[in-house]
Design a protein around this motif. Structure first.
Motif, PDB file in Angstrom:
ATOM      1  N   ASP A   1       0.828  -1.196   0.000  1.00 24.21           N
ATOM      2  CA  ASP A   1       0.000   0.000   0.000  1.00 24.21           C
ATOM      3  C   ASP A   1       0.865   1.249   0.000  1.00 24.21           C
ATOM      4  N   VAL A   2       0.341   2.266  -0.629  1.00 22.88           N
ATOM      5  CA  VAL A   2       1.020   3.552  -0.627  1.00 22.88           C
ATOM      6  C   VAL A   2       1.008   4.126   0.775  1.00 22.88           C
ATOM      7  N   LYS A   3       2.134   4.669   1.164  1.00 24.81           N
ATOM      8  CA  LYS A   3       2.166   5.323   2.454  1.00 24.81           C
ATOM      9  C   LYS A   3       2.666   6.750   2.264  1.00 24.81           C
ATOM     10  N   VAL A   4       1.874   7.674   2.761  1.00 26.90           N
ATOM     11  CA  VAL A   4       2.248   9.080   2.770  1.00 26.90           C
ATOM     12  C   VAL A   4       2.369   9.480   4.227  1.00 26.90           C
ATOM     13  N   THR A   5       3.547   9.919   4.601  1.00 29.15           N
ATOM     14  CA  THR A   5       3.832  10.210   6.006  1.00 29.15           C
ATOM     15  C   THR A   5       4.071  11.695   6.201  1.00 29.15           C
ATOM     16  N   GLN A   6       3.310  12.267   7.106  1.00 34.49           N
ATOM     17  CA  GLN A   6       3.519  13.656   7.508  1.00 34.49           C
ATOM     18  C   GLN A   6       4.172  13.616   8.882  1.00 34.49           C
ATOM     19  N   SER A   7       5.313  14.260   8.983  1.00 32.95           N
ATOM     20  CA  SER A   7       6.160  14.044  10.156  1.00 32.95           C
ATOM     21  C   SER A   7       5.550  14.582  11.437  1.00 32.95           C
ATOM     22  N   SER A   8       4.779  15.646  11.353  1.00 26.84           N
ATOM     23  CA  SER A   8       4.225  16.242  12.568  1.00 26.84           C
ATOM     24  C   SER A   8       2.709  16.172  12.516  1.00 26.84           C
ATOM     25  N   ARG A   9       2.090  15.540  13.492  1.00 26.77           N
ATOM     26  CA  ARG A   9       0.630  15.484  13.540  1.00 26.77           C
ATOM     27  C   ARG A   9       0.044  16.756  14.156  1.00 26.77           C
ATOM     28  N   TYR A  10       0.724  17.273  15.182  1.00 22.20           N
ATOM     29  CA  TYR A  10       0.227  18.472  15.872  1.00 22.20           C
ATOM     30  C   TYR A  10       1.398  19.415  16.121  1.00 22.20           C
ATOM     31  N   VAL A  24       6.504  12.746   3.183  1.00 23.49           N
ATOM     32  CA  VAL A  24       7.290  11.754   2.447  1.00 23.49           C
ATOM     33  C   VAL A  24       6.359  10.655   1.950  1.00 23.49           C
ATOM     34  N   GLN A  25       6.530  10.261   0.674  1.00 27.30           N
ATOM     35  CA  GLN A  25       5.754   9.151   0.133  1.00 27.30           C
ATOM     36  C   GLN A  25       6.708   8.069  -0.371  1.00 27.30           C
ATOM     37  N   ASP A  26       6.237   6.820  -0.305  1.00 24.23           N
ATOM     38  CA  ASP A  26       7.143   5.699  -0.568  1.00 24.23           C
ATOM     39  C   ASP A  26       6.800   4.922  -1.827  1.00 24.23           C
ATOM     40  N   MET A  27       5.991   5.503  -2.725  1.00 25.87           N
ATOM     41  CA  MET A  27       5.569   4.747  -3.906  1.00 25.87           C
ATOM     42  C   MET A  27       6.048   5.360  -5.208  1.00 25.87           C
ATOM     43  N   ASP A  28       7.048   6.186  -5.152  1.00 26.73           N
ATOM     44  CA  ASP A  28       7.647   6.714  -6.377  1.00 26.73           C
ATOM     45  C   ASP A  28       6.650   7.524  -7.213  1.00 26.73           C
ATOM     46  N   HIS A  29       5.730   8.183  -6.553  1.00 25.52           N
ATOM     47  CA  HIS A  29       4.749   9.011  -7.260  1.00 25.52           C
ATOM     48  C   HIS A  29       5.383  10.298  -7.759  1.00 25.52           C
ATOM     49  N   GLU A  30       4.976  10.692  -8.954  1.00 23.60           N
ATOM     50  CA  GLU A  30       5.507  11.935  -9.489  1.00 23.60           C
ATOM     51  C   GLU A  30       4.830  13.158  -8.850  1.00 23.60           C
ATOM     52  N   ASN A  31       3.507  13.073  -8.691  1.00 23.76           N
ATOM     53  CA  ASN A  31       2.749  14.222  -8.193  1.00 23.76           C
ATOM     54  C   ASN A  31       2.709  14.253  -6.678  1.00 23.76           C
ATOM     55  N   MET A  32       2.877  15.442  -6.138  1.00 25.19           N
ATOM     56  CA  MET A  32       2.637  15.643  -4.708  1.00 25.19           C
ATOM     57  C   MET A  32       1.912  16.968  -4.510  1.00 25.19           C
ATOM     58  N   PHE A  33       1.078  17.005  -3.472  1.00 23.89           N
ATOM     59  CA  PHE A  33       0.169  18.138  -3.265  1.00 23.89           C
ATOM     60  C   PHE A  33       0.159  18.539  -1.786  1.00 23.89           C
ATOM     61  N   TRP A  34      -0.071  19.815  -1.558  1.00 22.92           N
ATOM     62  CA  TRP A  34      -0.386  20.302  -0.222  1.00 22.92           C
ATOM     63  C   TRP A  34      -1.741  21.007  -0.261  1.00 22.92           C
ATOM     64  N   LYS A  71      12.384  13.245  -4.977  1.00 22.92           N
ATOM     65  CA  LYS A  71      11.081  12.826  -5.501  1.00 22.92           C
ATOM     66  C   LYS A  71      10.121  12.446  -4.382  1.00 22.92           C
ATOM     67  N   GLU A  72      10.617  11.836  -3.341  1.00 21.72           N
ATOM     68  CA  GLU A  72       9.733  11.319  -2.307  1.00 21.72           C
ATOM     69  C   GLU A  72       9.338  12.344  -1.257  1.00 21.72           C
ATOM     70  N   ARG A  73       9.923  13.513  -1.266  1.00 23.54           N
ATOM     71  CA  ARG A  73       9.711  14.466  -0.185  1.00 23.54           C
ATOM     72  C   ARG A  73       9.214  15.808  -0.705  1.00 23.54           C
ATOM     73  N   CYS A  91      -1.148  16.469   3.059  1.00 25.54           N
ATOM     74  CA  CYS A  91      -0.268  16.172   1.936  1.00 25.54           C
ATOM     75  C   CYS A  91      -0.843  14.984   1.181  1.00 25.54           C
ATOM     76  N   ALA A  92      -0.659  14.964  -0.130  1.00 24.51           N
ATOM     77  CA  ALA A  92      -1.150  13.851  -0.945  1.00 24.51           C
ATOM     78  C   ALA A  92      -0.181  13.588  -2.083  1.00 24.51           C
ATOM     79  N   SER A  93      -0.260  12.376  -2.631  1.00 27.22           N
ATOM     80  CA  SER A  93       0.574  12.055  -3.793  1.00 27.22           C
ATOM     81  C   SER A  93      -0.231  11.215  -4.780  1.00 27.22           C
ATOM     82  N   SER A  94       0.216  11.189  -6.018  1.00 24.69           N
ATOM     83  CA  SER A  94      -0.426  10.367  -7.051  1.00 24.69           C
ATOM     84  C   SER A  94       0.549  10.138  -8.191  1.00 24.69           C
TER      85      SER A  94
END
Lengths: 113, 116
Positions: A1-10, A24-34, A71-73, A91-94
Motif C-alpha cells: 500500500d502507498v504510504k504518505v507520512t507527515q512528520s508532525s501530527r500536531y 514523504v511518500q514511498d511509492m515513487d509518485h511523481e505528483n505531490m500536493f499540499w 522525488k519522495e519528499r 499532503c497527498a501524492s499520485s
C-alpha cells in the motif's frame, strides 16, 4: 500500500515563526500536493509538484512556499506564520498519468498563537 | 470552471437504514469522480472512483456510487448504515485543466451521522 507520512501530527507555533511541514511518500509518485482543510471550506490546494524541483501554485499559495529536492519528499514552508494559517494541512501524492486517485497523509494540525 | 457541490452539510441516518450522500458536478468533458472519507483527526481515505464504464461503482466498506450523466450527479450510497460509518465524506472531480497534473477539486464535505 502507498504510504504518505507527515512528520508532525500536531504543532503549536507563535506568530512570526518559520514553520516547516514535511511529507514523504514511498511509492515513487511523481505528483505531490499540499492542501489546507478548514471547516465549511473543504480542501483547498496550496501548491503542487509534478517533478523534482518543479512546483506550481494552487488556489491559495499566499504566505506559503514549497520545496521538492527529492522525488519522495515535499515540504511546505510558512515563512512567517500568522494566526489565519491555523488549520489542518494535508499532503497527498499520485501517479503522474492519470485517472488515479490521490493518497493522503494523516494530516498536520497547526495552531498559530 | 469545474466544480463539485455537496448540497447537504449533514446527513443523519438510523443504523440499518440506507444512506445517500449527494454530490453534483460541473465539468467540461467527461468527468473523473471520486469519493473520500475522513474520520476525526485523520487524513482522507479513498472510497471509490468513476472513470468510465458501468454507472454503478462499488467501493470500500460496502459503499457504492451511481454516476448519472444527465443529472450531473455522483451520489454515494450504502444499503445499510453502520454507526462506524459516521464520518466526513468528500466528493471530488479531477481538474482537467492542462497545467493541473492530476489535482482534485473537492466539495465542502458532508458530515454523516449514524445513530444506533
Amino acid at each position: 500500500d502507498v504510504k504518505v507520512t507527515q512528520s508532525s501530527r500536531y504543532l503549536v507555533k507563535r506568530t512570526g515563526e518559520k514553520v516547516f511541514l514535511e511529507c514523504v511518500q514511498d511509492m515513487d509518485h511523481e505528483n505531490m500536493f499540499w492542501y489546507r482543510q478548514d471547516p465549511g471550506l473543504g480542501l483547498r490546494l496550496i501548491y503542487f509538484s509534478y517533478d523534482v524541483k518543479m512546483k506550481e501554485k494552487g488556489d491559495i499559495p499566499e504566505g506559503y512556499s514549497v520545496s521538492r529536492e527529492k522525488k519522495e519528499r515535499f515540504s511546505l514552508i510558512l515563512e512567517s506564520a500568522s494566526t489565519n494559517q491555523t488549520s489542518m494541512y494535508l499532503c497527498a501524492s499520485s501517479l503522474l498519468a492519470s485517472t488515479g486517485e490521490l493518497f493522503f497523509g494523516e494530516g498536520s494540525r497547526l495552531t498559530v498563537l | 470552471a469545474q466544480s463539485v457541490a455537496q448540497p447537504e452539510d449533514q446527513v443523519n441516518v438510523a443504523e440499518g437504514n440506507p444512506l445517500t450522500v449527494k454530490c453534483t458536478y460541473s465539468v467540461s468533458g467527461n468527468p473523473y469522480l471520486f469519493w473520500y472519507v475522513q474520520y476525526p483527526n485523520r487524513g482522507l481515505q479513498f472510497l471509490l472512483k468513476y472513470i468510465t464504464g458501468d454507472n454503478l461503482v462499488k467501493g470500500s466498506y460496502g459503499f457504492e456510487a451511481e454516476f448519472n450523466k444527465s443529472q450531473t450527479s455522483f451520489h454515494l450510497k450504502k444499503p445499510s448504515a453502520l454507526v462506524s460509518d459516521s464520518a466526513l465524506y468528500f466528493c471530488a472531480v479531477r481538474d482537467m485543466d492542462g497545467g493541473s497534473q492530476g489535482n482534485l477539486i473537492f466539495g465542502k464535505g458532508t458530515k454523516l451521522s449514524v445513530k444506533p
